[in-house]
Scaffold this motif. Sequence first.
Motif, PDB file in Angstrom:
ATOM      1  N   GLU A  32       0.819  -1.218   0.000  1.00 59.89           N
ATOM      2  CA  GLU A  32       0.000   0.000   0.000  1.00 59.89           C
ATOM      3  C   GLU A  32       0.854   1.269   0.000  1.00 59.89           C
ATOM      4  OE1 GLU A  32      -3.536   1.702  -0.518  1.00 59.89           O
ATOM      5  OE2 GLU A  32      -3.297  -0.458  -0.248  1.00 59.89           O
ATOM      6  N   GLU A  33       1.987   1.250   0.654  1.00 56.93           N
ATOM      7  CA  GLU A  33       2.847   2.436   0.728  1.00 56.93           C
ATOM      8  C   GLU A  33       3.461   2.792  -0.625  1.00 56.93           C
ATOM      9  OE1 GLU A  33       5.745   1.674   3.692  1.00 56.93           O
ATOM     10  OE2 GLU A  33       4.302   1.623   5.323  1.00 56.93           O
ATOM     11  N   GLY A  34       3.699   1.805  -1.456  1.00 51.13           N
ATOM     12  CA  GLY A  34       4.301   2.050  -2.769  1.00 51.13           C
ATOM     13  C   GLY A  34       3.303   2.407  -3.847  1.00 51.13           C
ATOM     14  N   GLU A  35       2.013   2.285  -3.572  1.00 48.55           N
ATOM     15  CA  GLU A  35       0.983   2.535  -4.586  1.00 48.55           C
ATOM     16  C   GLU A  35       0.985   3.973  -5.082  1.00 48.55           C
ATOM     17  OE1 GLU A  35      -1.116   0.524  -6.273  1.00 48.55           O
ATOM     18  OE2 GLU A  35      -0.034  -1.125  -5.334  1.00 48.55           O
ATOM     19  N   ASP A  36       1.267   4.949  -4.212  1.00 51.24           N
ATOM     20  CA  ASP A  36       1.272   6.354  -4.637  1.00 51.24           C
ATOM     21  C   ASP A  36       2.336   6.604  -5.698  1.00 51.24           C
ATOM     22  OD1 ASP A  36      -0.799   7.007  -2.951  1.00 51.24           O
ATOM     23  OD2 ASP A  36       0.535   7.587  -1.291  1.00 51.24           O
ATOM     24  N   LEU A  37       3.526   6.063  -5.477  1.00 52.79           N
ATOM     25  CA  LEU A  37       4.599   6.248  -6.448  1.00 52.79           C
ATOM     26  C   LEU A  37       4.303   5.493  -7.740  1.00 52.79           C
ATOM     27  CD1 LEU A  37       7.202   7.754  -6.813  1.00 52.79           C
ATOM     28  CD2 LEU A  37       8.434   5.823  -5.851  1.00 52.79           C
ATOM     29  N   ILE A  38       3.694   4.331  -7.639  1.00 56.00           N
ATOM     30  CA  ILE A  38       3.313   3.573  -8.834  1.00 56.00           C
ATOM     31  C   ILE A  38       2.287   4.367  -9.638  1.00 56.00           C
ATOM     32  CG2 ILE A  38       2.120   1.510  -9.645  1.00 56.00           C
ATOM     33  CD1 ILE A  38       3.475  -0.017  -7.349  1.00 56.00           C
ATOM     34  N   ARG A  39       1.295   4.968  -8.947  1.00 58.78           N
ATOM     35  CA  ARG A  39       0.293   5.792  -9.645  1.00 58.78           C
ATOM     36  C   ARG A  39       0.947   7.004 -10.297  1.00 58.78           C
ATOM     37  NH1 ARG A  39      -3.052   4.246  -5.468  1.00 58.78           N
ATOM     38  NH2 ARG A  39      -2.612   6.099  -4.214  1.00 58.78           N
ATOM     39  N   PHE A  40       1.947   7.600  -9.612  1.00 60.53           N
ATOM     40  CA  PHE A  40       2.666   8.738 -10.198  1.00 60.53           C
ATOM     41  C   PHE A  40       3.347   8.317 -11.503  1.00 60.53           C
ATOM     42  CE2 PHE A  40       6.862  10.653 -10.784  1.00 60.53           C
ATOM     43  CZ  PHE A  40       6.489  11.966 -11.073  1.00 60.53           C
ATOM     44  N   PHE A  41       4.059   7.192 -11.471  1.00 64.58           N
ATOM     45  CA  PHE A  41       4.758   6.747 -12.675  1.00 64.58           C
ATOM     46  C   PHE A  41       3.775   6.390 -13.791  1.00 64.58           C
ATOM     47  CE2 PHE A  41       8.543   5.712  -9.892  1.00 64.58           C
ATOM     48  CZ  PHE A  41       9.325   6.724 -10.418  1.00 64.58           C
ATOM     49  N   ASN A  42       2.633   5.802 -13.453  1.00 63.81           N
ATOM     50  CA  ASN A  42       1.619   5.507 -14.469  1.00 63.81           C
ATOM     51  C   ASN A  42       1.074   6.793 -15.087  1.00 63.81           C
ATOM     52  OD1 ASN A  42       1.756   2.729 -14.376  1.00 63.81           O
ATOM     53  ND2 ASN A  42       0.202   2.554 -12.782  1.00 63.81           N
TER      54      ASN A  42
END
Length: 157
Positions: A32-42
Motif C-alpha cells: 500500500e505504501e508504494g501505490e502512490d509512487l506507482i500511480r505517479f509513474f503511471n
Amino acid sequence: QIPIGTEIEGMNILGLVLFALVLGVALKKLGEEGEDLIRFFNSFNEATMVLVSWIMWYVPIGIMFLVGSKIVEMEDIVLLVTSLGKYIFASILGHFIHGGIILPLIYFAATRQNPYRFLLGLITPFATAFATCSSSATLPSMIKCIEENNGVDKRIS
C-alpha cells in the motif's frame, strides 16, 4: 599483461534497466505504501504518451521539408530517383522477408497460433512506424493496439 579498459561515453542503459526493475519490485513489495509512487509513474507514462502523439502529428511536415531541401540541392535528379528506388526496393524486400515470413514462423513455432491474425491487429502501429521511422513515436499506438486488438494484458504490454 593486464588489459586496461577505456571509458566509453554514453548512457549506461543496462544499469538504468536494472535499476527500474529493482525499483518496480521494491515498490510492489511495499504494498500500500508504494501505490502512490506507482500511480505517479503511471500518470507520468500517460502524459508522455500524449506528448509523443502530439509530436507525431507534426513530424511528417518537418521531414517533408528536410527531404525537400535535399532534393532541391541535388544536381542529378535521375541519379537520385534510381538510387532511392533501389534502396526502397531492397528495404521493402528485406522487411517483407523478415516480418512476413521469418518472424511469423518463429511466432507459430512458439505459440502454435496463426501469426497473421495477431499481426492484423497491429496495422496502425505498422503504418505509424513506416511513416515516422521512429520506434519512440510508434510505442503509444503499439501498446494501445496490443492491449485492445490482441487482448494482451496491460502488465505484459
